[in-house]
Write a protein that holds these residues in place. Sequence first.
Motif, PDB file in Angstrom:
ATOM      1  N   THR A   9       0.830  -1.205   0.000  1.00 46.37           N
ATOM      2  CA  THR A   9       0.000   0.000   0.000  1.00 46.37           C
ATOM      3  C   THR A   9       0.865   1.255   0.000  1.00 46.37           C
ATOM      4  O   THR A   9       0.529   2.236  -0.662  1.00 46.37           O
ATOM      5  N   THR A  10       1.963   1.227   0.711  1.00 45.90           N
ATOM      6  CA  THR A  10       2.859   2.383   0.761  1.00 45.90           C
ATOM      7  C   THR A  10       3.380   2.726  -0.629  1.00 45.90           C
ATOM      8  O   THR A  10       3.363   3.885  -1.045  1.00 45.90           O
ATOM      9  N   ARG A  12       2.080   1.770  -3.534  1.00 49.33           N
ATOM     10  CA  ARG A  12       0.970   2.140  -4.411  1.00 49.33           C
ATOM     11  C   ARG A  12       0.629   3.607  -4.213  1.00 49.33           C
ATOM     12  O   ARG A  12       0.414   4.348  -5.180  1.00 49.33           O
ATOM     13  N   ARG A  13       0.583   4.053  -2.973  1.00 47.64           N
ATOM     14  CA  ARG A  13       0.302   5.465  -2.702  1.00 47.64           C
ATOM     15  C   ARG A  13       1.413   6.359  -3.245  1.00 47.64           C
ATOM     16  O   ARG A  13       1.143   7.449  -3.756  1.00 47.64           O
ATOM     17  N   PHE A  16       0.836   6.875  -6.899  1.00 48.00           N
ATOM     18  CA  PHE A  16      -0.233   7.832  -7.174  1.00 48.00           C
ATOM     19  C   PHE A  16       0.213   9.260  -6.883  1.00 48.00           C
ATOM     20  O   PHE A  16      -0.176  10.188  -7.606  1.00 48.00           O
ATOM     21  N   LEU A  17       1.033   9.465  -5.865  1.00 49.83           N
ATOM     22  CA  LEU A  17       1.563  10.804  -5.611  1.00 49.83           C
ATOM     23  C   LEU A  17       2.460  11.263  -6.757  1.00 49.83           C
ATOM     24  O   LEU A  17       2.386  12.412  -7.195  1.00 49.83           O
ATOM     25  N   LEU A  79      -6.504   2.912  -5.835  1.00 50.20           N
ATOM     26  CA  LEU A  79      -5.894   3.567  -4.680  1.00 50.20           C
ATOM     27  C   LEU A  79      -6.601   3.195  -3.385  1.00 50.20           C
ATOM     28  O   LEU A  79      -5.955   2.885  -2.387  1.00 50.20           O
TER      29      LEU A  79
END
Length: 109
Positions: A9-10, A12-13, A16-17, A79
Amino acid sequence: MFRPLVSPTTYRRAVFLLLGAVIFTPYALIVALIVGMFAAAQEDVAGVIATGLVAAAIGAVPPFLGGTRELEIAAAHALLGVDLPAHDRNRPLTREARLRAPCGSVCTC
Protein backbone atom coordinates in the motif's frame (compact mmCIF):
# COMPACT_ATOMS: atom_id res chain seq x y z
CA MET A 1 8.13 0.32 12.82
CA PHE A 2 9.28 -1.19 9.54
CA ARG A 3 5.86 -2.48 8.51
CA PRO A 4 5.08 0.52 6.25
CA LEU A 5 8.33 -0.04 4.36
CA VAL A 6 7.32 -3.53 3.27
CA SER A 7 3.63 -2.80 2.71
CA PRO A 8 2.48 -2.73 -0.93
CA THR A 9 0.00 0.00 0.00
CA THR A 10 2.86 2.38 0.76
CA TYR A 11 4.35 1.97 -2.68
CA ARG A 12 0.97 2.14 -4.41
CA ARG A 13 0.30 5.47 -2.70
CA ALA A 14 3.76 6.70 -3.69
CA VAL A 15 3.02 5.87 -7.33
CA PHE A 16 -0.23 7.83 -7.17
CA LEU A 17 1.56 10.80 -5.61
CA LEU A 18 4.16 10.72 -8.39
CA LEU A 19 1.43 10.41 -10.99
CA GLY A 20 -0.27 13.50 -9.57
CA ALA A 21 3.01 15.40 -9.75
CA VAL A 22 3.56 14.32 -13.35
CA ILE A 23 0.07 15.47 -14.34
CA PHE A 24 0.45 18.79 -12.49
CA THR A 25 3.91 19.69 -13.86
CA PRO A 26 2.88 20.87 -17.38
CA TYR A 27 0.18 23.11 -15.91
CA ALA A 28 2.63 24.63 -13.44
CA LEU A 29 5.19 25.21 -16.20
CA ILE A 30 2.64 26.92 -18.43
CA VAL A 31 1.59 29.22 -15.58
CA ALA A 32 5.24 30.05 -14.84
CA LEU A 33 5.86 30.75 -18.53
CA ILE A 34 2.83 33.04 -18.84
CA VAL A 35 3.76 34.91 -15.64
CA GLY A 36 7.33 35.30 -16.90
CA MET A 37 6.11 36.56 -20.28
CA PHE A 38 3.76 39.01 -18.58
CA ALA A 39 6.57 40.33 -16.37
CA ALA A 40 8.92 40.75 -19.34
CA ALA A 41 6.34 42.26 -21.71
CA GLN A 42 6.73 46.00 -21.95
CA GLU A 43 4.49 46.75 -24.92
CA ASP A 44 2.74 43.55 -26.03
CA VAL A 45 0.61 42.85 -22.96
CA ALA A 46 -2.41 42.03 -25.14
CA GLY A 47 -0.44 39.25 -26.87
CA VAL A 48 0.57 37.76 -23.54
CA ILE A 49 -3.03 37.85 -22.30
CA ALA A 50 -4.23 36.23 -25.53
CA THR A 51 -1.57 33.53 -25.19
CA GLY A 52 -2.63 32.95 -21.58
CA LEU A 53 -6.29 32.62 -22.56
CA VAL A 54 -5.46 30.11 -25.31
CA ALA A 55 -3.28 28.10 -22.91
CA ALA A 56 -6.05 28.13 -20.29
CA ALA A 57 -8.61 26.96 -22.85
CA ILE A 58 -6.35 24.10 -23.98
CA GLY A 59 -5.58 23.16 -20.38
CA ALA A 60 -9.28 23.07 -19.48
CA VAL A 61 -10.19 20.53 -22.19
CA PRO A 62 -8.70 17.22 -20.87
CA PRO A 63 -11.07 16.82 -17.89
CA PHE A 64 -14.03 16.94 -20.27
CA LEU A 65 -12.75 14.25 -22.65
CA GLY A 66 -14.65 10.98 -22.90
CA GLY A 67 -12.43 8.56 -21.00
CA THR A 68 -11.63 10.85 -18.09
CA ARG A 69 -14.48 9.61 -15.88
CA GLU A 70 -13.57 5.94 -16.38
CA LEU A 71 -9.91 6.71 -15.69
CA GLU A 72 -10.81 8.52 -12.46
CA ILE A 73 -13.00 5.61 -11.33
CA ALA A 74 -10.24 3.09 -12.06
CA ALA A 75 -7.64 5.19 -10.24
CA ALA A 76 -9.88 5.64 -7.19
CA HIS A 77 -10.64 1.91 -7.15
CA ALA A 78 -6.94 1.01 -7.31
CA LEU A 79 -5.89 3.57 -4.68
CA LEU A 80 -8.68 2.94 -2.18
CA GLY A 81 -9.05 -0.79 -2.75
CA VAL A 82 -12.85 -0.64 -2.50
CA ASP A 83 -15.62 -1.43 -4.94
CA LEU A 84 -17.07 1.60 -6.65
CA PRO A 85 -20.26 1.74 -8.68
CA ALA A 86 -19.64 1.12 -12.35
CA HIS A 87 -20.61 3.77 -14.84
CA ASP A 88 -23.37 2.71 -17.21
CA ARG A 89 -22.08 3.76 -20.63
CA ASN A 90 -25.51 3.41 -22.22
CA ARG A 91 -27.03 6.04 -19.95
CA PRO A 92 -26.00 9.62 -20.73
CA LEU A 93 -24.58 11.64 -17.86
CA THR A 94 -26.42 14.67 -16.52
CA ARG A 95 -24.88 18.10 -16.83
CA GLU A 96 -24.19 18.18 -13.09
CA ALA A 97 -22.36 14.84 -13.22
CA ARG A 98 -20.23 16.03 -16.13
CA LEU A 99 -19.24 19.18 -14.23
CA ARG A 100 -18.51 17.38 -10.96
CA ALA A 101 -15.78 15.20 -12.48
CA PRO A 102 -13.42 17.96 -13.67
CA CYS A 103 -14.29 20.46 -10.95
CA GLY A 104 -13.82 18.10 -8.05
CA SER A 105 -14.51 19.83 -4.78
CA VAL A 106 -13.99 23.29 -6.25
CA CYS A 107 -17.48 23.77 -7.62
CA THR A 108 -20.66 23.14 -5.67
CA CYS A 109 -22.73 21.52 -8.40
